[in-house]
Design a protein around this motif. Structure first.
Motif, short mmCIF file in Angstrom:
data_model
loop_
_atom_site.label_atom_id
_atom_site.label_comp_id
_atom_site.label_asym_id
_atom_site.label_seq_id
_atom_site.Cartn_x
_atom_site.Cartn_y
_atom_site.Cartn_z
N ASP A 1 -9.88 25.29 -1.96
CA ASP A 1 -9.02 24.24 -2.31
C ASP A 1 -9.50 22.83 -1.73
OD1 ASP A 1 -7.34 26.18 -3.73
OD2 ASP A 1 -5.86 26.22 -1.82
N LEU A 2 -9.13 21.86 -2.23
CA LEU A 2 -9.54 20.49 -1.80
C LEU A 2 -8.15 19.67 -1.35
CD1 LEU A 2 -11.82 18.71 -1.04
CD2 LEU A 2 -11.83 17.71 -3.33
N ILE A 3 -7.83 18.92 -0.21
CA ILE A 3 -6.81 18.32 0.01
C ILE A 3 -7.42 16.91 0.32
CG2 ILE A 3 -4.89 17.69 1.52
CD1 ILE A 3 -4.60 20.75 1.76
N VAL A 4 -7.24 15.91 -0.36
CA VAL A 4 -7.46 14.43 -0.08
C VAL A 4 -6.29 13.61 0.10
CG1 VAL A 4 -9.67 14.91 -1.26
CG2 VAL A 4 -7.83 13.94 -2.54
N LEU A 5 -6.45 12.56 0.84
CA LEU A 5 -5.47 11.80 1.15
C LEU A 5 -5.74 10.28 1.03
CD1 LEU A 5 -4.69 12.94 4.84
CD2 LEU A 5 -3.59 13.51 2.76
N PRO A 6 -5.72 9.82 -0.32
CA PRO A 6 -5.98 8.59 -0.89
C PRO A 6 -4.98 7.60 -0.55
CG PRO A 6 -5.00 10.04 -2.71
CD PRO A 6 -4.98 10.78 -1.47
N PRO B 1 0.82 -1.30 0.05
CA PRO B 1 0.03 -0.11 0.08
C PRO B 1 0.91 1.34 0.04
CG PRO B 1 -0.67 -1.49 1.77
CD PRO B 1 0.55 -2.02 1.15
N THR B 2 0.54 2.25 -0.47
CA THR B 2 0.84 3.59 -0.37
C THR B 2 -0.33 4.52 -0.05
OG1 THR B 2 2.21 5.25 -1.59
CG2 THR B 2 0.43 4.20 -2.83
N PHE B 3 0.38 5.48 0.58
CA PHE B 3 -0.65 6.66 1.06
C PHE B 3 -0.05 8.15 0.38
CE2 PHE B 3 -2.11 8.91 4.99
CZ PHE B 3 -3.45 8.98 4.72
N GLN B 4 -1.03 8.81 -0.14
CA GLN B 4 -0.83 9.88 -0.97
C GLN B 4 -1.23 11.10 -0.12
OE1 GLN B 4 0.88 10.02 -4.14
NE2 GLN B 4 1.36 8.06 -3.85
N TYR B 5 -0.80 12.34 -0.50
CA TYR B 5 -1.33 13.57 -0.42
C TYR B 5 -1.83 14.14 -1.78
CZ TYR B 5 -0.98 18.80 0.55
OH TYR B 5 -1.47 20.15 0.75
N LEU B 6 -2.94 14.77 -2.14
CA LEU B 6 -3.58 15.15 -3.17
C LEU B 6 -4.14 16.40 -2.95
CD1 LEU B 6 -3.86 15.08 -6.26
CD2 LEU B 6 -5.94 13.58 -5.83
N TYR B 7 -3.56 17.57 -3.68
CA TYR B 7 -3.72 18.99 -3.67
C TYR B 7 -4.73 19.41 -4.82
CZ TYR B 7 -3.54 23.95 -3.97
OH TYR B 7 -3.85 25.36 -4.13
N ILE B 8 -5.81 19.69 -4.92
CA ILE B 8 -6.71 20.09 -6.07
C ILE B 8 -7.06 21.47 -5.71
CG2 ILE B 8 -9.01 19.83 -7.21
CD1 ILE B 8 -8.79 16.81 -5.85
N PRO B 9 -6.68 22.46 -6.57
CA PRO B 9 -6.76 23.91 -6.37
C PRO B 9 -8.33 24.12 -6.49
CG PRO B 9 -5.34 23.62 -8.12
CD PRO B 9 -5.57 22.24 -7.64
N ALA B 10 -8.51 25.51 -5.85
CA ALA B 10 -9.82 25.97 -6.28
C ALA B 10 -10.17 26.07 -7.77
CB ALA B 10 -10.09 27.35 -5.57
N GLY B 11 -11.21 26.03 -8.42
CA GLY B 11 -11.68 26.24 -9.71
C GLY B 11 -10.94 25.09 -10.75
N THR B 12 -11.01 23.97 -9.95
CA THR B 12 -10.43 22.44 -10.90
C THR B 12 -11.69 21.93 -11.39
OG1 THR B 12 -8.47 22.54 -9.70
CG2 THR B 12 -9.03 20.54 -10.87
N SER B 13 -12.23 22.43 -12.54
CA SER B 13 -13.54 21.81 -13.00
C SER B 13 -13.06 20.94 -14.23
CB SER B 13 -14.44 22.85 -13.27
OG SER B 13 -14.10 23.80 -14.16
N GLU B 14 -11.99 21.16 -14.77
CA GLU B 14 -11.36 20.27 -15.99
C GLU B 14 -10.86 19.01 -15.63
OE1 GLU B 14 -8.06 22.62 -14.82
OE2 GLU B 14 -10.27 23.20 -14.93
N GLN B 15 -10.65 18.67 -14.43
CA GLN B 15 -9.68 17.36 -14.18
C GLN B 15 -10.35 16.39 -15.20
OE1 GLN B 15 -10.07 15.36 -10.56
NE2 GLN B 15 -7.65 15.24 -10.50
N ALA B 16 -9.37 15.84 -15.85
CA ALA B 16 -9.68 14.57 -16.56
C ALA B 16 -10.30 13.37 -15.97
CB ALA B 16 -8.36 14.21 -17.34
N HIS B 17 -11.32 12.90 -16.52
CA HIS B 17 -12.20 11.85 -16.06
C HIS B 17 -11.34 10.68 -16.19
CE1 HIS B 17 -15.94 10.53 -14.31
NE2 HIS B 17 -16.06 9.56 -15.09
N HIS B 18 -10.77 9.86 -15.10
CA HIS B 18 -9.94 8.92 -15.37
C HIS B 18 -10.10 7.52 -14.35
CE1 HIS B 18 -8.83 11.06 -11.72
NE2 HIS B 18 -8.12 10.16 -11.24
N ILE B 19 -9.53 6.52 -14.63
CA ILE B 19 -9.42 5.35 -13.80
C ILE B 19 -8.23 5.08 -13.14
CG2 ILE B 19 -11.35 4.42 -15.22
CD1 ILE B 19 -9.46 2.61 -16.60
N HIS B 20 -8.21 3.83 -12.27
CA HIS B 20 -7.09 3.30 -11.49
C HIS B 20 -7.35 1.83 -11.67
CE1 HIS B 20 -5.91 7.33 -10.13
NE2 HIS B 20 -6.92 7.57 -9.56
N ALA B 21 -6.14 1.11 -11.86
CA ALA B 21 -6.29 -0.22 -11.88
C ALA B 21 -6.23 -0.82 -10.51
CB ALA B 21 -5.05 -1.01 -12.51
#
Length: 125
Positions: free
Chosen positions: A97-102, A28-48
């Motif tokens: 801004d949005l900070i998520v920890l996946p 397993p790996t634990f990440q920090y993901l920062y998504i700035p305000a106004g991010t409406s164009e993030q690409a729709h994506h998948i993970h395996a």
């Protein structure tokens, strides 16, 4: 703007940092993901592999599903979401801004059993 640790680029102006690196391939790996305000164009994506995501700060929304059958979920500080493997998704923000920890339950990279700095730096005498 919130303070963030952004040392690795991610898609669409987002940034990431590994909080807990995988010791071996598949760990397993634990990440920090920062998504700035106004991010409406993030690409729709998948993970395996599946993700368990904790919303650490801010708010936004998660768009999950296939085009034409998407569902929107509000994301607020303290929320936990589970994204199954191969589930199309992306995050959007407007005024925060949005900070998520996946948590990635299976990493596709990592050090090898006999190929890591401690082992490579050790020599028998």
């Amino acid at each position: 703007m919130m303070k963030h640790w952004d040392d690795l680029p991610y898609i669409n102006g987002c940034s990431t940092k590994q909080l807990i690196n995988p010791v071996r391939h598949g760990d397993p790996t634990f990440q920090y993901l920062y998504i700035p305000a106004g991010t409406s164009e993030q690409a729709h994506h998948i993970h395996a592999t599946p993700r368990i995501v904790y919303v650490a700060q801010g708010h936004g929304k998660s768009i999950v599903g296939t085009p034409g059958a998407n569902k929107e979920y509000a994301l607020n500080q303290g929320d936990v979401i589970i994204l199954g493997k191969m589930i199309p998704h992306h995050f959007e923000t407007v005024d925060s801004d949005l900070i998520v920890l996946p948590l990635h339950v299976y990493s596709t990279s990592g050090q090898q059993e006999f190929d890591h700095p401690m082992y490579n730096g050790t020599h028998k005498v």
